[in-house]
Scaffold this motif. Structure first.
Motif, PDB file in Angstrom:
ATOM      1  N   SER A 559      -3.155 -55.865  16.539  1.00 11.99           N
ATOM      2  CA  SER A 559      -2.966 -57.108  17.293  1.00 11.99           C
ATOM      3  C   SER A 559      -1.278 -57.275  17.212  1.00 11.99           C
ATOM      4  O   SER A 559      -0.825 -57.760  18.095  1.00 11.99           O
ATOM      5  CB  SER A 559      -3.355 -58.337  16.693  1.00 11.99           C
ATOM      6  OG  SER A 559      -2.953 -58.600  15.340  1.00 11.99           O
ATOM      7  N   ASN A 560      -0.492 -56.533  16.434  1.00 11.00           N
ATOM      8  CA  ASN A 560       0.874 -56.614  16.324  1.00 11.00           C
ATOM      9  C   ASN A 560       1.679 -55.510  15.985  1.00 11.00           C
ATOM     10  O   ASN A 560       2.952 -55.303  16.540  1.00 11.00           O
ATOM     11  CB  ASN A 560       0.994 -57.680  15.402  1.00 11.00           C
ATOM     12  CG  ASN A 560       0.699 -57.393  13.878  1.00 11.00           C
ATOM     13  OD1 ASN A 560       0.149 -56.596  13.818  1.00 11.00           O
ATOM     14  ND2 ASN A 560       1.192 -58.240  13.120  1.00 11.00           N
ATOM     15  N   PRO A 581       4.840 -60.493  19.266  1.00 13.08           N
ATOM     16  CA  PRO A 581       3.512 -61.264  19.029  1.00 13.08           C
ATOM     17  C   PRO A 581       2.851 -61.124  17.720  1.00 13.08           C
ATOM     18  O   PRO A 581       2.677 -59.959  17.206  1.00 13.08           O
ATOM     19  CB  PRO A 581       2.552 -60.722  20.206  1.00 13.08           C
ATOM     20  CG  PRO A 581       3.570 -60.405  21.358  1.00 13.08           C
ATOM     21  CD  PRO A 581       4.862 -59.746  20.377  1.00 13.08           C
ATOM     22  N   ASN A 582       2.467 -62.157  17.067  1.00 12.84           N
ATOM     23  CA  ASN A 582       1.531 -62.132  16.183  1.00 12.84           C
ATOM     24  C   ASN A 582       2.102 -61.576  14.772  1.00 12.84           C
ATOM     25  O   ASN A 582       1.569 -61.274  13.664  1.00 12.84           O
ATOM     26  CB  ASN A 582       0.247 -61.037  16.209  1.00 12.84           C
ATOM     27  CG  ASN A 582      -0.760 -61.663  17.461  1.00 12.84           C
ATOM     28  OD1 ASN A 582      -0.829 -62.869  17.613  1.00 12.84           O
ATOM     29  ND2 ASN A 582      -1.026 -60.650  18.256  1.00 12.84           N
ATOM     30  N   TYR A 583       3.281 -61.673  14.675  1.00 10.63           N
ATOM     31  CA  TYR A 583       4.095 -61.355  13.392  1.00 10.63           C
ATOM     32  C   TYR A 583       4.594 -63.045  12.814  1.00 10.63           C
ATOM     33  O   TYR A 583       4.820 -63.787  13.659  1.00 10.63           O
ATOM     34  CB  TYR A 583       5.473 -60.693  13.516  1.00 10.63           C
ATOM     35  CG  TYR A 583       5.175 -59.339  13.712  1.00 10.63           C
ATOM     36  CD1 TYR A 583       4.641 -58.466  12.443  1.00 10.63           C
ATOM     37  CD2 TYR A 583       5.345 -58.726  14.850  1.00 10.63           C
ATOM     38  CE1 TYR A 583       4.409 -57.276  12.611  1.00 10.63           C
ATOM     39  CE2 TYR A 583       5.080 -57.132  14.858  1.00 10.63           C
ATOM     40  CZ  TYR A 583       4.562 -56.579  13.773  1.00 10.63           C
ATOM     41  OH  TYR A 583       4.343 -55.298  14.081  1.00 10.63           O
TER      42      TYR A 583
END
Length: 583
Positions: A559-560, A581-583
């Motif tokens: 996802s990241n 994204p997603n961090y």
């Protein structure tokens, strides 16, 4: 013009040191006066040239730049032999915005700032040779373009600064936002196109060639940016832009993560750019792959980070732990994985999983792709006139904490890549690793251009004759017999073959970590399942029993982790810099 290696040494004494108040725009300390650098009485521009060399010194360096380890050890092809090495934290837990990995943000913007300072000031020097400042300005713009490339392959789109030099207290710094990925690609390509014909001419293929297969070629300006390098960087940028990670982005609403929609023409643009380099006939594959480890100048190197002289230290670091040369016990620092070993086909080009390949599990290393023995030390391989012993209790896997600090292979293998062909020598042939300074590291070589062309052309037009020709050239030089890829491959089959060729040809050359990300297969080939080695027992009759062992279960969050995180400190300094994204 003296060689870059000499200038680089001078640079450490002549150039301003730079500290980092904000990584995006660091500020030079007043160790030297500005008037000393842009000296209006210096007709040769000695200090201004040293400023440029400092930018060169910030180019990526391979070998042990990451916690004393190689990038490939976080990509599934190897693991650190030392269980205490910090790269194990990345293998087991990944990376995040607090604990970053291979972060190049600060270094790249430091280099870009230096480039902009040069471009804003170099005309103040009364150059006696009017050609030199034109060359230097073009070199600096090429370097700046490359540092942007280094960032976009890690992070996606980043702020584009043009030629502006910000003061550290400029409030505009805190207003900077990330440019789109598309804008970054367009900027890099336009810069490279603009300066290509302004760079100093390339040395001829005839002068750079190794001649007898072992000798150093000749290029008095080796390491300097040349027209061919600008073209090769452009081709790499376009290949990145065409790749599945960015074409299209998984988050199309965020323009800095890639293109919102797929465009097949991006593959054609990359193929055309690679072909343009090939059509120059300025490079060729060196018949002997080992000379790539012992020569700075040869027919194959396109773009090299050029610095230190030959050294023997890599031999001590990389060789199996049972060898002592010059009273130094070898370190065996990298343990290649079984996954990499199994990726090498037989010498006939057939995968070891093919029942007709001739592979024998009881004698697993016989008759393999010659690149295997050039890349990996395996049990029974000859090195420095004795067999490598990675069986339990052998000289190179002694299970003894008093040898090499207790460090030994985790997988039954050690890395041989970058070493000379010293199987039957008693000491190491000098190679290009330097233990305390800067080493010569090839960033782009001609095999890279060929396989990149094959990849892009296969995606654009399918596996046509030119794709086969490029792939087969690399396989033929490797020593496969027969070397020709199987006829009638589909696009998908050719894609898989090309990707495996890249893995084998460029093992430990810092390609695979980013290849499996731009191909968007890292979760599949690295982050699902385990990495393995082999436990080897020597039997009473002298035969060996090989049993698989699990050495790691890598962590990868799809996802990241396809993009690297921007360090949290950068986001705190400027909240307008959007995180990935997603961090």
């Amino acid at each position: 013009m003296k060689k870059l290696v000499i200038n680089l040494l001078l640079a450490f004494f002549l150039v301003l040191s730079i500290s980092c108040k904000k990584a995006l725009e660091d500020h030079p300390l007043n160790i030297n006066r500005e008037s000393d650098i842009w000296d209006q009485n210096d007709a040769t521009g000695t200090n201004a040239q040293a400023w440029v060399i400092k930018i060169y010194s910030q180019l990526p360096n391979g070998f042990i730049r990451l916690n004393g380890m190689e990038l490939d050890c976080a990509a599934g092809d190897g693991v650190p032999s030392n269980r205490a090495n910090a790269v194990w934290n990345v293998i087991n837990g990944g990376y995040n915005s607090i604990n970053t990995f291979d972060d190049n943000w600060a270094n790249s913007y430091s280099a870009i700032r230096r480039a902009n300072i040069f471009l804003n000031n170099y005309k103040r020097v009364p150059w006696s040779d009017p050609t030199l400042p034109k060359w230097l300005a073009a070199e600096v713009r090429t370097l700046r373009a490359f540092f942007y490339y280094e960032m976009i392959r890690r992070y996606g789109g980043v702020p584009l600064l043009g030629e502006k030099v910000y003061s550290p207290d400029d409030p505009a710094l805190l207003q900077l936002k990330r440019s789109s990925f598309a804008a970054c690609v367009d900027y890099i390509v336009s810069e490279l196109d603009a300066v290509k014909d302004q760079l100093r001419p390339d040395a001829s293929l005839a002068s750079r060639g190794s001649g007898n297969g072992v000798a150093e070629g000749t290029d008095n300006d080796a390491g300097r940016m040349r027209p061919t390098i600008a073209m090769a960087i452009k081709a790499k940028v376009l290949l990145l832009a065409a790749s599945p990670l960015f074409n299209p982005s998984a988050t199309p609403a965020l323009d800095f993560t890639g293109y919102p929609s797929f465009d097949a023409n991006r593959w054609k643009a990359a193929a055309d750019a690679m072909k343009a380099v090939m059509d120059l006939n300025m490079f060729a594959l060196e018949p002997n792959r080992y000379i790539l480890n012992t020569t700075h100048v040869n027919k194959e190197f396109v773009f090299t980070r050029y610095a230190a002289s030959y050294q023997v230290s890599w031999g001590n670091l990389a060789s199996p732990v049972g060898y002592t040369v010059g009273n130094v016990v070898s370190g065996g620092i990298v343990s290649p994985t079984q996954e990499l070993v199994d990726a090498f086909p037989m010498a006939n080009g057939k995968a070891i999983s093919d029942p007709s390949s001739g592979y024998n599990p009881a004698n697993p290393y016989a008759n393999r792709d010659p690149r295997f023995a050039q890349t990996v030390f395996y049990n029974g391989a000859t090195w420095l006139r004795r067999p490598v012993q990675t069986y339990e209790g052998g000289l190179d896997k002694p299970n003894n904490t008093n040898i090499a600090g207790g460090v030994q292979t985790q997988t039954g293998y050690y890395q041989k890549k970058f070493l000379a062909q010293d199987d039957n020598n008693t000491a190491f042939t000098p190679t290009m690793y330097h233990p305390s300074g800067l080493s010569t590291f090839c960033l782009i070589r001609y095999a890279d251009i060929l396989l990149n062309y094959a990849e892009a052309q296969n995606e654009s037009a399918g596996p046509d004759a030119t794709v086969y020709a490029a792939v087969n050239a690399v396989r033929q030089r490797a020593g496969l017999n027969p070397f020709a890829a199987p006829a009638g491959l589909s696009k998908d089959q050719m894609r898989d073959l090309i990707r495996n060729e890249c893995r084998l040809e460029f093992a430990f050359e810092e390609r695979r970590f980013y290849d499996i990300r731009r191909w968007k297969i890292a979760k599949e080939v690295y982050g699902t399942g385990s990495l393995h080695g082999v436990n080897i027992v020597k039997n009473a009759d002298g035969s060996f029993t090989y049993s698989p062992v699990t050495v790691a279960t890598p962590f990868f969050n799809a996802s990241n982790m396809y993009l690297l995180p921007i360090a949290n400190s950068e986001i705190l300094a400027n909240p307008n810099i959007a995180q990935n994204p997603n961090y």
